[in-house]
Design a protein around this motif. Structure first.
Motif, PDB file in Angstrom:
ATOM      1  N   MET A 123      62.529  -8.845  40.105  1.00  0.00           N
ATOM      2  CA  MET A 123      61.167  -9.623  40.144  1.00  0.00           C
ATOM      3  C   MET A 123      61.287 -10.604  41.195  1.00  0.00           C
ATOM      4  SD  MET A 123      59.353  -8.518  37.922  1.00  0.00           S
ATOM      5  CE  MET A 123      57.874  -9.785  37.491  1.00  0.00           C
ATOM      6  N   ILE A 124      60.310 -10.893  41.876  1.00  0.00           N
ATOM      7  CA  ILE A 124      60.457 -11.590  42.934  1.00  0.00           C
ATOM      8  C   ILE A 124      59.812 -13.050  42.446  1.00  0.00           C
ATOM      9  CG2 ILE A 124      59.468 -12.620  44.950  1.00  0.00           C
ATOM     10  CD1 ILE A 124      59.600  -9.778  46.295  1.00  0.00           C
ATOM     11  N   ASP A 125      60.149 -14.140  42.416  1.00  0.00           N
ATOM     12  CA  ASP A 125      59.730 -15.432  42.014  1.00  0.00           C
ATOM     13  C   ASP A 125      58.292 -15.880  42.591  1.00  0.00           C
ATOM     14  OD1 ASP A 125      59.252 -18.081  41.328  1.00  0.00           O
ATOM     15  OD2 ASP A 125      61.218 -18.738  41.402  1.00  0.00           O
ATOM     16  N   SER A 126      57.461 -15.792  41.780  1.00  0.00           N
ATOM     17  CA  SER A 126      56.002 -16.208  42.265  1.00  0.00           C
ATOM     18  C   SER A 126      55.886 -17.403  43.108  1.00  0.00           C
ATOM     19  CB  SER A 126      55.005 -16.188  41.310  1.00  0.00           C
ATOM     20  OG  SER A 126      55.283 -17.268  40.329  1.00  0.00           O
ATOM     21  N   LYS A 127      56.938 -18.348  42.861  1.00  0.00           N
ATOM     22  CA  LYS A 127      57.045 -19.710  43.560  1.00  0.00           C
ATOM     23  C   LYS A 127      57.538 -19.670  45.019  1.00  0.00           C
ATOM     24  CE  LYS A 127      56.970 -22.531  39.396  1.00  0.00           C
ATOM     25  NZ  LYS A 127      58.009 -23.611  38.749  1.00  0.00           N
ATOM     26  N   ILE A 128      57.926 -18.338  45.490  1.00  0.00           N
ATOM     27  CA  ILE A 128      58.505 -18.230  46.741  1.00  0.00           C
ATOM     28  C   ILE A 128      57.394 -17.989  47.927  1.00  0.00           C
ATOM     29  CG2 ILE A 128      60.070 -16.309  48.231  1.00  0.00           C
ATOM     30  CD1 ILE A 128      61.615 -15.931  45.948  1.00  0.00           C
ATOM     31  N   ILE A 129      57.833 -18.816  48.988  1.00  0.00           N
ATOM     32  CA  ILE A 129      56.755 -18.903  49.843  1.00  0.00           C
ATOM     33  C   ILE A 129      57.378 -18.517  51.260  1.00  0.00           C
ATOM     34  CG2 ILE A 129      54.897 -20.348  51.195  1.00  0.00           C
ATOM     35  CD1 ILE A 129      54.649 -21.794  48.637  1.00  0.00           C
ATOM     36  N   THR A 130      57.053 -17.589  51.848  1.00  0.00           N
ATOM     37  CA  THR A 130      57.537 -17.088  53.211  1.00  0.00           C
ATOM     38  C   THR A 130      56.894 -17.973  54.394  1.00  0.00           C
ATOM     39  OG1 THR A 130      56.103 -15.356  53.668  1.00  0.00           O
ATOM     40  CG2 THR A 130      58.108 -14.780  52.437  1.00  0.00           C
ATOM     41  N   ILE A 131      57.467 -18.018  55.401  1.00  0.00           N
ATOM     42  CA  ILE A 131      56.862 -18.690  56.432  1.00  0.00           C
ATOM     43  C   ILE A 131      55.583 -17.958  56.832  1.00  0.00           C
ATOM     44  CG2 ILE A 131      58.135 -17.705  58.473  1.00  0.00           C
ATOM     45  CD1 ILE A 131      58.105 -20.468  59.716  1.00  0.00           C
ATOM     46  N   GLU A 132      55.482 -16.709  56.831  1.00  0.00           N
ATOM     47  CA  GLU A 132      54.287 -15.890  57.399  1.00  0.00           C
ATOM     48  C   GLU A 132      53.187 -16.354  56.064  1.00  0.00           C
ATOM     49  OE1 GLU A 132      52.497 -11.510  58.173  1.00  0.00           O
ATOM     50  OE2 GLU A 132      54.439 -11.931  56.911  1.00  0.00           O
ATOM     51  N   ARG A 133      53.407 -16.276  55.108  1.00  0.00           N
ATOM     52  CA  ARG A 133      52.464 -16.616  53.936  1.00  0.00           C
ATOM     53  C   ARG A 133      51.964 -18.264  54.213  1.00  0.00           C
ATOM     54  NH1 ARG A 133      53.551 -17.010  47.480  1.00  0.00           N
ATOM     55  NH2 ARG A 133      51.628 -18.446  47.142  1.00  0.00           N
ATOM     56  N   PHE A 134      53.171 -19.249  54.473  1.00  0.00           N
ATOM     57  CA  PHE A 134      52.791 -20.478  54.622  1.00  0.00           C
ATOM     58  C   PHE A 134      51.876 -20.808  55.664  1.00  0.00           C
ATOM     59  CE2 PHE A 134      53.429 -24.740  55.796  1.00  0.00           C
ATOM     60  CZ  PHE A 134      53.663 -25.633  54.838  1.00  0.00           C
ATOM     61  N   LEU A 135      51.960 -20.158  56.755  1.00  0.00           N
ATOM     62  CA  LEU A 135      51.321 -20.245  58.126  1.00  0.00           C
ATOM     63  C   LEU A 135      50.105 -19.956  57.972  1.00  0.00           C
ATOM     64  CD1 LEU A 135      53.994 -18.900  60.767  1.00  0.00           C
ATOM     65  CD2 LEU A 135      53.050 -21.441  60.639  1.00  0.00           C
ATOM     66  N   LEU A 136      49.707 -18.714  57.081  1.00  0.00           N
ATOM     67  CA  LEU A 136      48.536 -18.174  57.024  1.00  0.00           C
ATOM     68  C   LEU A 136      47.657 -18.987  55.955  1.00  0.00           C
ATOM     69  CD1 LEU A 136      49.041 -14.394  56.912  1.00  0.00           C
ATOM     70  CD2 LEU A 136      48.066 -15.657  58.703  1.00  0.00           C
ATOM     71  N   ASP A 137      48.179 -19.558  54.920  1.00  0.00           N
ATOM     72  CA  ASP A 137      47.633 -20.498  53.975  1.00  0.00           C
ATOM     73  C   ASP A 137      47.203 -21.807  54.698  1.00  0.00           C
ATOM     74  OD1 ASP A 137      47.899 -18.295  52.296  1.00  0.00           O
ATOM     75  OD2 ASP A 137      49.369 -19.138  50.960  1.00  0.00           O
ATOM     76  N   THR A 138      47.851 -22.152  55.553  1.00  0.00           N
ATOM     77  CA  THR A 138      47.601 -23.498  56.170  1.00  0.00           C
ATOM     78  C   THR A 138      46.929 -23.429  57.246  1.00  0.00           C
ATOM     79  OG1 THR A 138      49.767 -23.593  57.379  1.00  0.00           O
ATOM     80  CG2 THR A 138      49.656 -24.603  54.919  1.00  0.00           C
ATOM     81  N   GLN A 139      46.557 -22.419  57.943  1.00  0.00           N
ATOM     82  CA  GLN A 139      45.724 -22.000  59.034  1.00  0.00           C
ATOM     83  C   GLN A 139      44.226 -22.357  58.667  1.00  0.00           C
ATOM     84  OE1 GLN A 139      46.017 -18.763  61.988  1.00  0.00           O
ATOM     85  NE2 GLN A 139      44.299 -17.995  60.772  1.00  0.00           N
ATOM     86  N   PRO A 140      43.778 -23.402  59.496  1.00  0.00           N
ATOM     87  CA  PRO A 140      42.247 -23.673  59.124  1.00  0.00           C
ATOM     88  C   PRO A 140      41.283 -22.320  59.301  1.00  0.00           C
ATOM     89  CG  PRO A 140      43.158 -25.306  60.824  1.00  0.00           C
ATOM     90  CD  PRO A 140      44.116 -24.161  60.862  1.00  0.00           C
ATOM     91  N   ASP A 141      40.242 -22.365  58.767  1.00  0.00           N
ATOM     92  CA  ASP A 141      39.335 -21.202  58.636  1.00  0.00           C
ATOM     93  C   ASP A 141      38.674 -20.842  59.697  1.00  0.00           C
ATOM     94  OD1 ASP A 141      39.682 -21.290  55.736  1.00  0.00           O
ATOM     95  OD2 ASP A 141      37.842 -22.555  55.285  1.00  0.00           O
ATOM     96  N   TYR A 142      38.520 -22.145  60.811  1.00  0.00           N
ATOM     97  CA  TYR A 142      37.975 -21.802  62.212  1.00  0.00           C
ATOM     98  C   TYR A 142      38.932 -21.222  63.005  1.00  0.00           C
ATOM     99  CZ  TYR A 142      40.173 -26.195  62.998  1.00  0.00           C
ATOM    100  OH  TYR A 142      41.065 -27.517  63.225  1.00  0.00           O
ATOM    101  N   ALA A 143      40.379 -21.223  62.772  1.00  0.00           N
ATOM    102  CA  ALA A 143      41.393 -20.952  63.827  1.00  0.00           C
ATOM    103  C   ALA A 143      41.196 -19.290  64.145  1.00  0.00           C
ATOM    104  CB  ALA A 143      42.759 -21.245  63.114  1.00  0.00           C
TER     105      ALA A 143
END
Length: 330
Positions: free
Chosen positions: A1-21
């Motif tokens: 099982m992969i911890d649901s709290k694990i955040i990869t750099i790819e996921r972080f970059l996409l999640d923090t990218q502004p909608d207009y980017a």
């Protein structure tokens, strides 16, 4: 099982990218993360692969290039130059800016970088790193002119560093805090390990090359003595000789890094464009400050891509105190 709290750099970059980017900046950062993995892998195996030692070349700084310097420089350029996201690059290892070949699409950003900071420590297995800064081009119609590269640090849209030590880390900011990712070697992925890093209110260290202190001005000597004799808080001297390593330790534990001017280096040693300005940008994002002793490092407009500058960077009150001592010389 992969911890649901694990955040990869790819996921972080996409999640923090502004909608207009449009994704260009995110792509550059992810390309740099890939470069870090490749450089880290070679760094760990350097002795076995025969890429320790010198490369029989002298770079534009007049410094003898190490083989890993050349390797890291080549990796970063190959991964970013033809991606369609950049319109020019500046490397510590190259005399002139690096343009995008005419057959490739050019992007909207300028990448400036020191491919391997602290390379004099390579052969002794001491922490080294990569420093980078990203600017937006001033004129979208051009393919990256010199003026695009000579921007003050306050124009940075992102900056960061990779640290190749007991673990490999990538620390960056795109204007919304400073975030650190640690490379999990079993997964081959950067995982968010330090979110929203801030300089601690109580610093622990000061980092200066004491080998040059006997050549400093009386006011700078007085400042270092003030740091040494400070009682609240009490600071311990720690100096690695890799700016990335010294800056990272002080960012995590609090402190100040300094490489001031001296009679033999009247403009200091640190390069403004791709070393001092990116780390000053990170310092500001983490609640700290960067100064040349008189003004913010982010306010200085470079006149040359390899311009050097005195540096004081870390907890704001320690840096501002340096400015007080330096101003007393006038």
């Amino acid at each position: 099982m992969i911890d649901s709290k694990i955040i990869t750099i790819e996921r972080f970059l996409l999640d923090t990218q502004p909608d207009y980017a449009r994704g260009e900046l995110t792509g550059i950062l992810y390309d740099l993360a890939l470069a870090a993995k490749i450089i880290a892998a070679q760094t760990r195996r350097a002795g076995l692969l025969g890429i320790l030692g010198f490369a029989d070349n002298i770079n534009i700084q007049g410094e003898e290039q190490h083989k890993l310097d050349v390797f890291a420089d080549d990796v970063i350029i190959r991964l970013t130059q033809r991606s369609g996201r950049l319109c020019a690059l500046v490397s510590e290892e190259r005399e002139d800016r690096i343009t995008i070949p005419p057959q490739y699409k050019k992007g909207s950003y300028i990448l400036v970088f020191d491919p391997l900071d602290g390379s004099s420590n390579i052969d002794t297995n001491i922490s080294i790193g990569t420093i980078f800064g990203i600017y937006r081009t001033l004129d979208e119609s051009k393919r990256g002119c010199l003026e695009d590269c000579l921007q003050p640090g306050k124009n940075l849209v992102a900056a960061g560093y990779m640290l190749y030590g007991t673990s490999t880390m990538m620390v960056y900011s795109a204007g919304k805090g400073v975030h650190g990712f640690t490379l999990d070697p079993s997964w081959g992925e950067f995982i968010l390990s330090h979110e929203n890093i801030r300089f601690p209110d109580t610093p622990a260290y000061f980092s200066f090359n004491h080998a040059i202190t006997n050549r400093l001005s009386p006011s700078l000597t007085a400042y270092i003595n003030w740091l040494r004799n400070l009682q609240s808080p009490i600071l311990t001297h720690r100096y690695v000789g890799s700016m990335v390593a010294d800056f990272h330790r002080n960012l995590i534990h609090g402190g100040v890094f300094g490489y001031p001017s001296s009679p033999t280096k009247p403009n200091g040693k640190i390069r403004l464009l791709y070393e001092a300005a990116p780390l000053a940008y990170l310092a500001e994002q983490a609640g700290g400050h960067g100064s040349d002793g008189q003004q913010s490092l982010l306010e200085i407009v470079p006149t040359d891509i390899h311009q050097r500058v005195p540096v004081f960077i870390g907890n704001r009150f320690l840096v501002e105190k340096a400015q007080v001592f330096v101003s007393s010389e006038e």
